[in-house]
Design a protein around this motif. Structure first.
Motif, PDB file in Angstrom:
ATOM      1  N   GLY A 115       0.790  -1.218   0.000  1.00  0.00           N
ATOM      2  CA  GLY A 115       0.000   0.000   0.000  1.00  0.00           C
ATOM      3  C   GLY A 115       0.820   1.265   0.000  1.00  0.00           C
ATOM      4  O   GLY A 115       2.045   1.255  -0.041  1.00  0.00           O
ATOM      5  N   SER A 116       0.113   2.367   0.053  1.00  0.00           N
ATOM      6  CA  SER A 116       0.756   3.677  -0.037  1.00  0.00           C
ATOM      7  C   SER A 116       1.641   3.976   1.163  1.00  0.00           C
ATOM      8  O   SER A 116       2.600   4.732   1.050  1.00  0.00           O
ATOM      9  N   THR A 117       1.336   3.382   2.316  1.00  0.00           N
ATOM     10  CA  THR A 117       2.145   3.645   3.513  1.00  0.00           C
ATOM     11  C   THR A 117       3.251   2.622   3.707  1.00  0.00           C
ATOM     12  O   THR A 117       4.059   2.765   4.629  1.00  0.00           O
ATOM     13  N   GLN A 118       3.259   1.599   2.861  1.00  0.00           N
ATOM     14  CA  GLN A 118       4.275   0.543   2.923  1.00  0.00           C
ATOM     15  C   GLN A 118       4.367  -0.108   4.297  1.00  0.00           C
ATOM     16  O   GLN A 118       5.430  -0.397   4.811  1.00  0.00           O
ATOM     17  N   GLU A 119       3.202  -0.348   4.883  1.00  0.00           N
ATOM     18  CA  GLU A 119       3.105  -1.081   6.147  1.00  0.00           C
ATOM     19  C   GLU A 119       3.260  -2.572   5.860  1.00  0.00           C
ATOM     20  O   GLU A 119       2.826  -3.049   4.810  1.00  0.00           O
TER      21      GLU A 119
END
Length: 187
Positions: free
Chosen positions: A150-154
């Motif tokens: 995802g966009s937050t790279q979690e």
């Protein structure tokens, strides 16, 4: 304040602190827990989802829309709507492209917009089931729990744990809401 307090009760006869007897509990499975971290996460999430639905079963639209205590806007129907919104948010975090719009508007439309009508209950359940399926499908694309997504790279693992935590917390709210409505208690 002359509020009528319902008598506490349970359907369980085997273990009086349970919601239902083990033979009637859809969360109970014969055999050991699943093997593997991902299967364990999926099992916990499934069981919390079932718990939330069980806490809502058998109630009228008016009961489902009843708020907890002022000034809170929380209700069981609001929790169904809120978790549909949360499922969409998780999918928005990990899916590529433009995020899907809010289902119930901002701010707190999931709780504020609750109406004691059967169509609102049916709509909330349909929204929740649709959003759960869509989010599950997106998560299925990321079976590596260490992968950053995802966009937050979690890490996928972190997002799974957060999903479980969100349902667990709200199932605790549902316990109190249900008991206040009709006195039914249990896990």
């Amino acid at each position: 304040m002359n509020e009528q307090v319902p008598e506490r009760w349970t359907k369980a006869g085997v273990h009086p602190d349970m919601w239902v007897d083990p033979d009637d509990d859809p969360r109970e499975s014969a055999g050991p827990s699943p093997d593997g971290e991902l299967a364990t996460f999926q099992d916990f999430l499934t069981n919390y989802r079932l718990t939330l639905r069980m806490k809502c079963d058998g109630l009228s639209p008016e009961q489902l829309a009843t708020r907890s205590v002022p000034p809170s806007t929380m209700s069981l129907l609001g929790l169904l709507r809120h978790l549909a919104e949360v499922e969409r948010d998780w999918r928005n975090w990990i899916a590529p492209g433009e995020p899907a719009p809010k289902l119930y508007g901002d701010p707190d439309g999931d709780f504020e917009g609750v109406r004691p009508e059967q169509s609102a209950v049916d709509g909330a359940i349909a929204d929740l089931e649709r959003e759960q399926a869509a989010t599950d499908a997106e998560f299925a694309k990321h079976p590596d729990l260490a992968a950053r997504i995802g966009s937050t790279q979690e890490p996928a693992r972190s997002l799974w744990v957060h999903r479980i935590e969100e349902y667990a917390r709200h199932c605790g709210h549902a316990d109190f809401l249900r008991e206040r409505l009709d006195g039914r208690t249990g896990q």
